[in-house]
Scaffold this active site. Sequence first.
Site, PDB file in Angstrom:
ATOM      1  N   ARG A 159     -21.283 -53.580  39.073  1.00 15.14           N
ATOM      2  CA  ARG A 159     -20.493 -53.908  37.895  1.00 15.14           C
ATOM      3  C   ARG A 159     -20.405 -55.501  38.139  1.00 15.14           C
ATOM      4  NH1 ARG A 159     -22.729 -50.389  37.191  1.00 15.14           N
ATOM      5  NH2 ARG A 159     -21.942 -48.454  36.326  1.00 15.14           N
ATOM      6  N   SER A 229     -15.797 -46.602  30.137  1.00 16.58           N
ATOM      7  CA  SER A 229     -14.894 -46.398  31.430  1.00 16.58           C
ATOM      8  C   SER A 229     -13.973 -47.613  31.535  1.00 16.58           C
ATOM      9  CB  SER A 229     -16.122 -46.367  32.772  1.00 16.58           C
ATOM     10  OG  SER A 229     -16.757 -45.425  32.333  1.00 16.58           O
ATOM     11  N   GLU A 325     -12.777 -52.224  34.818  1.00 14.45           N
ATOM     12  CA  GLU A 325     -14.295 -52.555  34.634  1.00 14.45           C
ATOM     13  C   GLU A 325     -14.227 -53.480  33.149  1.00 14.45           C
ATOM     14  OE1 GLU A 325     -18.028 -50.189  32.982  1.00 14.45           O
ATOM     15  OE2 GLU A 325     -17.381 -49.413  35.241  1.00 14.45           O
TER      16      GLU A 325
END
EC number: 1.3.1.98
Length: 342
Positions: A159, A229, A325
């Site tokens: 990420r 998420s 995230e």
Amino acid sequence: MTHSLKPWNTFGIDHCAKHIVCAENEQQLLSAWQQATREGLPVMILGEGSNVLFLENYAGTVILNRLKGIEVNETADAWHLHVGAGENWHQLVRYALDNNMPGLENLALIPGCVGSSPIQNIGAYGVELQCVCDYVDCVELETGKRLRLSAAECRFGYRDSIFKNEYQDRVAIVAVGLRLSKQWQPVLTYGDLTCLDPKTVTAQQVFDAVCHMRTTKLPDPKVNGNAGSFFKNPVVAADIAMELLERFPNAPHYPQADGSVKLAAGWLIDQCQLKGVTIGGAAVHRQQALVLINANDATSKDVVALAHHVRQKVGEKFNVWLEPEVRFIGQFGEVNAVESIA
């Protein structure tokens, strides 16, 4: 005069920006950026707003990247796709599959634009963008100069990429180059995909299974605002993972190439009995603990308070500290998400 950001973020949080500009080509994008800079305003480029949380009203210009177009070149061993940054990611996955170009099916139904995919190095069910990325085309915002970064130059991580570091606020992504090998190998390492037979499975079956898993577990942002998420799956040192597994032998864990171990944030949250917990209008989703939702006209303060609560509970139980995230946007631009919920 301000403009509501509610239609432009999938959390459905109602904050405003001073200006919102839709850019359909490079020139419009650069002009909007230069105009804001001349006026001394902060400026940010947004895709579909599916991975951001606006904490307050934004004091500047939000540019919506809507650069479209898909070009395909075929070679003996691969299909090479050149895709405009404003194309919808899931529609691209479908386009590739409909044209018998497999390789993206594990990434089906990830929300957002193609141009956002390298920023986060999006990933799901064992595949990350870096597995298929050939290059990223961007423009330097100050000079208008075109740059083409190879996948290696993008410095992809979990990420993470150069676009969240050195190149943040310096470049705009205008297109992404993908390479889909004709030697298709299904990736069947996660979830229901492990039940499929690698010898006979088709890309369409993988696509269907991924879509089924995502639609049954993940809430539709049109019904309950969310940004997918909310937390990253934590990657911890091997000794910390061993210690945790001694206490919780059934904890899902995924050894990484460098010796570290990735844990499942959703499982950690679930073990703290946090599904369904609400603060104000924000809630932990009842099916997928990794997702925080706008259940009832949540404010950004509700979401931040809930994220803090989740992080504390998981940290106290497992000594593992979750990181968002989702990217947090303050009055003048991105702020440190971990500090915001610590």
